[in-house]
Design a protein around this motif. Structure first.
Motif, mmCIF file in Angstrom:
data_model
loop_
_atom_site.group_PDB
_atom_site.id
_atom_site.type_symbol
_atom_site.label_atom_id
_atom_site.label_comp_id
_atom_site.label_asym_id
_atom_site.label_seq_id
_atom_site.Cartn_x
_atom_site.Cartn_y
_atom_site.Cartn_z
ATOM 1 N N VAL A 150 46.314 48.272 25.196
ATOM 2 C CA VAL A 150 46.388 49.630 25.724
ATOM 3 C C VAL A 150 47.613 49.759 26.621
ATOM 4 O O VAL A 150 47.935 48.848 27.399
ATOM 5 C CB VAL A 150 45.099 49.980 26.505
ATOM 6 N N ILE A 151 48.299 50.905 26.489
ATOM 7 C CA ILE A 151 49.477 51.165 27.323
ATOM 8 C C ILE A 151 49.032 51.517 28.725
ATOM 9 O O ILE A 151 48.173 52.399 28.935
ATOM 10 C CB ILE A 151 50.323 52.293 26.726
ATOM 11 N N ASN A 152 49.615 50.840 29.709
ATOM 12 C CA ASN A 152 49.283 51.071 31.117
ATOM 13 C C ASN A 152 50.485 51.684 31.827
ATOM 14 O O ASN A 152 51.576 51.110 31.820
ATOM 15 C CB ASN A 152 48.898 49.748 31.791
ATOM 16 N N ASN A 153 50.323 52.881 32.403
ATOM 17 C CA ASN A 153 51.392 53.540 33.151
ATOM 18 C C ASN A 153 51.437 53.017 34.583
ATOM 19 O O ASN A 153 50.411 52.992 35.279
ATOM 20 C CB ASN A 153 51.196 55.048 33.163
ATOM 21 N N VAL A 154 52.624 52.617 35.008
ATOM 22 C CA VAL A 154 52.845 52.116 36.367
ATOM 23 C C VAL A 154 53.633 53.171 37.133
ATOM 24 O O VAL A 154 54.721 53.568 36.705
ATOM 25 C CB VAL A 154 53.603 50.778 36.354
ATOM 26 N N ASN A 155 53.105 53.636 38.237
ATOM 27 C CA ASN A 155 53.734 54.736 38.972
ATOM 28 C C ASN A 155 54.554 54.288 40.167
ATOM 29 O O ASN A 155 55.254 55.105 40.763
ATOM 30 C CB ASN A 155 52.657 55.721 39.452
ATOM 31 N N LEU A 156 54.476 53.005 40.536
ATOM 32 C CA LEU A 156 55.181 52.577 41.745
ATOM 33 C C LEU A 156 55.611 51.122 41.624
ATOM 34 O O LEU A 156 54.826 50.265 41.204
ATOM 35 C CB LEU A 156 54.264 52.743 42.970
ATOM 36 N N ILE A 157 56.860 50.860 41.988
ATOM 37 C CA ILE A 157 57.364 49.496 42.131
ATOM 38 C C ILE A 157 57.863 49.350 43.568
ATOM 39 O O ILE A 157 58.651 50.165 44.049
ATOM 40 C CB ILE A 157 58.514 49.216 41.146
ATOM 41 N N GLN A 158 57.384 48.302 44.232
ATOM 42 C CA GLN A 158 57.766 48.064 45.627
ATOM 43 C C GLN A 158 58.525 46.746 45.741
ATOM 44 O O GLN A 158 58.094 45.722 45.204
ATOM 45 C CB GLN A 158 56.519 48.007 46.523
ATOM 46 N N THR A 159 59.648 46.794 46.422
ATOM 47 C CA THR A 159 60.428 45.577 46.661
ATOM 48 C C THR A 159 60.874 45.531 48.118
ATOM 49 O O THR A 159 61.064 46.572 48.767
ATOM 50 C CB THR A 159 61.681 45.508 45.765
ATOM 51 N N THR A 160 61.047 44.320 48.601
ATOM 52 C CA THR A 160 61.631 44.091 49.921
ATOM 53 C C THR A 160 62.755 43.067 49.759
ATOM 54 O O THR A 160 62.536 41.987 49.193
ATOM 55 C CB THR A 160 60.588 43.567 50.911
#
Length: 857
Positions: free
Chosen positions: A617-627
């Motif tokens: 199943v395709i999973n939509n990712v709404n946020l990527i967080q990096t430091t």
């Protein structure tokens, strides 16, 4: 007895005094100095021969028309002053005294009987068996021994003066109502002089310096002991940037170099190694009444459109084959923009070892949009060198450190110091310019004019401690935000020279979202954060949109002109970026910076972040967080800048620029999701190829360690605008290619009209030919390829057919090239661009026309 002895002693003393006085009178030195001018124009005359009548003792005038001759021969009673085309002048002198005699020469208007010379065929110019060419080859062969760099050590004192004026002004212009309160600024001169009859002085700068040279190990150092310049209100003009710009335009002229830098171009020297192939040489006079004897050698370009000089050089006939004087001008047809007239006068003096060093350089140039009429800009740079000492070794500390150092009290010198230090006396207009410009800035109408000019040119409206702008970002549009309005500004040094604040707010009519930016900067060296050397700390937060893979050079992303793009322009991001930066530049142009960045990115528009779950199943990712923690080291030896109010632009030069960046992603720090390391190195350099123009070369390589989703890979800089961008791929789509390791090269060569100057129509239009090449090699390792790891974000386009996608580079590099025509209307460059690889990608253009606006000389 005592009285007799005393009388004898007194008489002996008197006799000795009489004898000594007679001897002193017999060998008293006669010194004559002064200025030689043209009786009609009142202008000083260079290279005029001044001798003691009846002898060969004498000298020539320098670039300012000044001369100084001396003798111990008590039989001379006159001096003789002669120059071709002028009546010889003879003046009486007083033997045994130091005296000043100024002389005005009048033209010799004797008319000659008509002489008719007929020839069946004009003799063709050739280098073969040409005595003028043989002479110039001797000068070339002796170049090395006649340069300062031939000495083990050399030192001298230097005085330098630059001034700029509005030129060729008409009476109608001067009498305009706007100048009613400014009449005290105008300056009158002879109408035949460079710049015309009426000038309006606007800038002047003077410097004195101590200069030291060492051959091995090589070192060249200048200590500026005094500096005085016209200063404008910093809210309107960046004084330091103005000085850097003028110094770049009016560089030192070294005739012994193969190529002479002038107005950001390089002109072939008449004594370069290849000069006989590009110049015609003629022996036009011999001067046997000066010591040493001189030969006047005239030269002219074979092609008058090429970047070449014309003029005269005076060669010494004492075995040195050195240049004693030179007068350099340019032909009116030269492919050099906006230059109406140019004249460089160089004078050389003899050292104790019999060789020569530069004693004076006087460069005058008048610019104008129209080369034949109308107002323009006239500038002059005078350099005088004295106290020249050779082979006097100093301690190592003298040569260590930065190549240019400014003494702490350099700007504190009073008028008495300058009157004693200047080698000449300033005319009334030049002497009063410092006071006049200060008075000018108190006039309300001038402040209003500068306020309007700052808004138009720099894009900011000044309100004292705060200025609003830039104006070109107030309105723009894009597919995600629709119509976008933005308003912002920043503080000025009037509020504080240490604290700077910048902000803006924006709103998109389509997405109905507010965006904003806040920044606070603290200057650690109490200087503007935009001036060299930078030393500051900054904290900022941005909530706004961005196109992944778009890299802009010196342009605001909200610029209205960037709203127009080719193809689909619907791949966007919403970003929340918190940054802390520390920047430290050193005066030797080595710099480093440290940074902290917390970045939250959300896809927008047609951009989707998607992964595949174990069940497919395709999973939509709404946020990527990096430091991220980052560090950069940059070295740009001898770098100069065009200084603006919003940014500073490095001036391209022959010196390379090295940059090394390291970025460390930290998982778990303030919500960061990934560990990775990224190393990027960049080297750029301009290569000057004499008459073939110049080449700008940029090489870059990068390697990312770790496993990350594609938005954190290197997204290669694409360009979908219609503007030609030198450091972006002009036919690559946004986010089309990503890599975790890559190498690239960009080559942009400008022929400066070398080929077009041989085609009659193109020669007249003064067009310039350009070629450009860009190549990119790279790829994505298996651990970062979503085809091998379903938990990674999938490349856009791989799950949805039909749309533009994102790809990894394969064994074939991405290649594009262009052929361009520059200097159209003196401002425009147009490139025909072709893409050679990966043409099967959706939406990949094969051809395109791109435009580039650039102000060039």
């Amino acid at each position: 007895m005592k009285t007799l002895f005393t009388q004898i002693l007194n008489k002996t003393a008197v006799l000795l005094l009489v004898l000594l006085s007679s001897a002193a009178a017999l060998h008293a030195q006669t010194v004559v100095r002064g200025v030689v001018t043209d009786a009609k124009t009142k202008q000083p005359m260079s290279y005029v021969t001044v001798t003691f009548a009846g002898t060969t003792q004498g000298s020539g005038t320098n670039g300012q028309g000044r001369y100084a001759i001396s003798t111990t021969d008590n039989t001379v009673t006159q001096i003789k002053v002669s120059f071709v085309g002028y009546r010889t002048a003879v003046r009486n002198i007083t033997t045994g005294q130091d005296q000043t005699i100024n002389i005005a020469l009048t033209e010799d208007n004797h008319s000659l009987n008509e002489v008719v010379v007929r020839s069946g065929k004009k003799k063709k110019y050739t280098n073969k068996n040409n005595p003028a060419v043989e002479l110039i080859r001797q000068v070339i062969a002796h170049k090395a021994q006649n340069q300062v760099e031939n000495y083990n050590y050399a030192e001298y004192k230097q005085y330098e003066r630059m001034n700029f004026s509005l030129s060729n002004l008409s009476d109608k212009f001067r009498n305009k109502r706007i100048f009613k309160n400014y009449q005290f600024l105008f300056r009158e001169q002879d109408s035949t002089a460079i710049g015309g009859k009426t000038l309006l002085p606007m800038y002047q700068e003077e410097k004195t310096s101590d200069n030291y040279f060492r051959k091995a190990p090589y070192a060249k150092k200048q200590i500026i002991t005094a500096n005085k310049q016209v200063k404008y209100d910093e809210n309107f003009v960046d004084n330091q940037g103005l000085t850097a710009y003028f110094n770049r335009m009016y560089q030192d002229i070294n005739i012994y170099d193969n190529n002479v830098s002038l107005l950001s171009n390089q002109l072939l020297s008449p004594i370069s190694n290849s000069s006989p192939e590009f110049y015609k040489f003629f022996i036009t006079d011999t001067l046997k009444d000066v010591q040493p004897n001189l030969i006047e050698l005239s030269f002219t370009p074979r092609n008058t459109n090429n970047l070449l000089f014309e003029g005269k050089i005076y060669i010494t006939m004492d075995g040195n084959y050195a240049v004693q004087n030179a007068l350099l001008t340019v032909n009116k047809n030269i492919n050099l923009n906006f230059v109406r007239q140019m004249q460089a006068a160089l004078s050389f003096e003899k050292n104790n070892d019999g060789r020569y060093h530069l004693s004076q350089s006087d460069l005058k140039i008048e610019f104008g949009i129209n080369k034949n009429k109308g107002g323009g800009v006239y500038g002059e740079r005078l350099v005088t060198i004295n106290n020249f000492v050779i082979n006097n070794a100093r301690t190592d500390d003298t040569y260590k450190g930065d190549s240019q150092v400014i003494a702490l009290n350099a700007e504190d010198k009073d008028d008495t110091y300058w009157q004693m230090t200047r080698p000449d006396t300033l005319d009334a207009a030049s002497a009063s310019i410092y006071k006049n410009i200060d008075s000018l800035q108190t006039i309300p109408s001038f402040k209003k004019t500068m306020d309007i000019a700052t808004l138009v040119l720099a894009g900011y409206k000044n309100y004292g401690a705060f200025e609003v702008g830039p104006a070109n970002t107030f309105y723009s549009f894009n597919p995600v935000e629709g119509f976008r309005v933005r308003l912002g500004g920043r503080t000025t040094p009037q509020l504080s020279k240490r604290y700077y604040f910048e902000t803006y707010g924006a709103y998109g009519a389509k997405d109905e979202k507010f965006k904003y930016f806040l920044s606070s900067t603290y200057s650690l060296n109490n200087k503007s954060i935009y001036s060299f050397p930078q030393n500051y700390i900054r904290a900022s937060f941005q909530h706004d949109t961005k196109i992944p893979g778009q890299e802009l050079q010196f342009v605001q992303e909200s610029n209205f002109l960037l709203s127009f793009k080719r193809g689909a322009n619907d791949i966007w991001l919403y970003n929340d970026i918190l940054r802390f930066d520390y920047v430290h530049e050193f005066t030797n142009h080595l710099s480093y910076s440290l940074g902290f960045k917390k970045w939250d990115q959300t896809p927008a528009g047609a951009l989707l972040y998607q992964s595949l779950l174990p069940n497919g199943v395709i999973n939509n990712v709404n946020l990527i967080q990096t430091t991220e923690l980052s560090a950069q080291i940059r070295w740009a030896p001898h770098e100069k800048f065009y200084q603006g109010k919003l940014y500073r632009t490095p001036i391209p030069d022959k010196y390379p620029i090295f940059t090394l960046n390291y970025t460390q992603g930290v998982k778990g720090l303030f919500g960061g999701d990934y560990n990775y390391q990224n190393v990027v190195g960049n080297i750029s350099k301009r290569f000057y190829l004499s008459q073939l123009g110049f080449t700008d070369v940029t090489t870059e390589g990068g390697y990312l360690f770790g496993s990350v989703p594609f938005p954190l890979l290197d997204i290669h800089h694409a360009n979908q605008t219609y503007a030609f961008q030198l450091q972006s791929y002009n036919l690559m789509n946004f986010q089309e290619f990503v890599s975790d390791h890559y190498a690239s090269i960009a080559i942009d060569h400008n022929f400066n009209g070398f080929l077009f100057n041989r085609i009659p129509l193109l020669k007249k239009l003064k067009l310039r030919e350009i070629i450009d090449f860009k190549g990119l090699w790279g790829g994505v390792r298996s651990e970062n390829n979503p085809q091998n790891n379903n938990s990674l974000l999938q490349f856009p386009g791989s799950l949805n057919a039909g749309g533009a996608g994102t790809y990894a580079l394969g064994s074939t590099p991405y290649v594009e090239g262009s052929i361009g025509v520059g200097n159209i209307f003196k401002l425009l460059r147009v490139d025909f661009v072709r893409r050679f690889t990966y043409l099967d990608h959706p939406g990949a253009p094969e051809y395109g026309i791109r435009f580039f606006v650039k102000f060039d000389f």
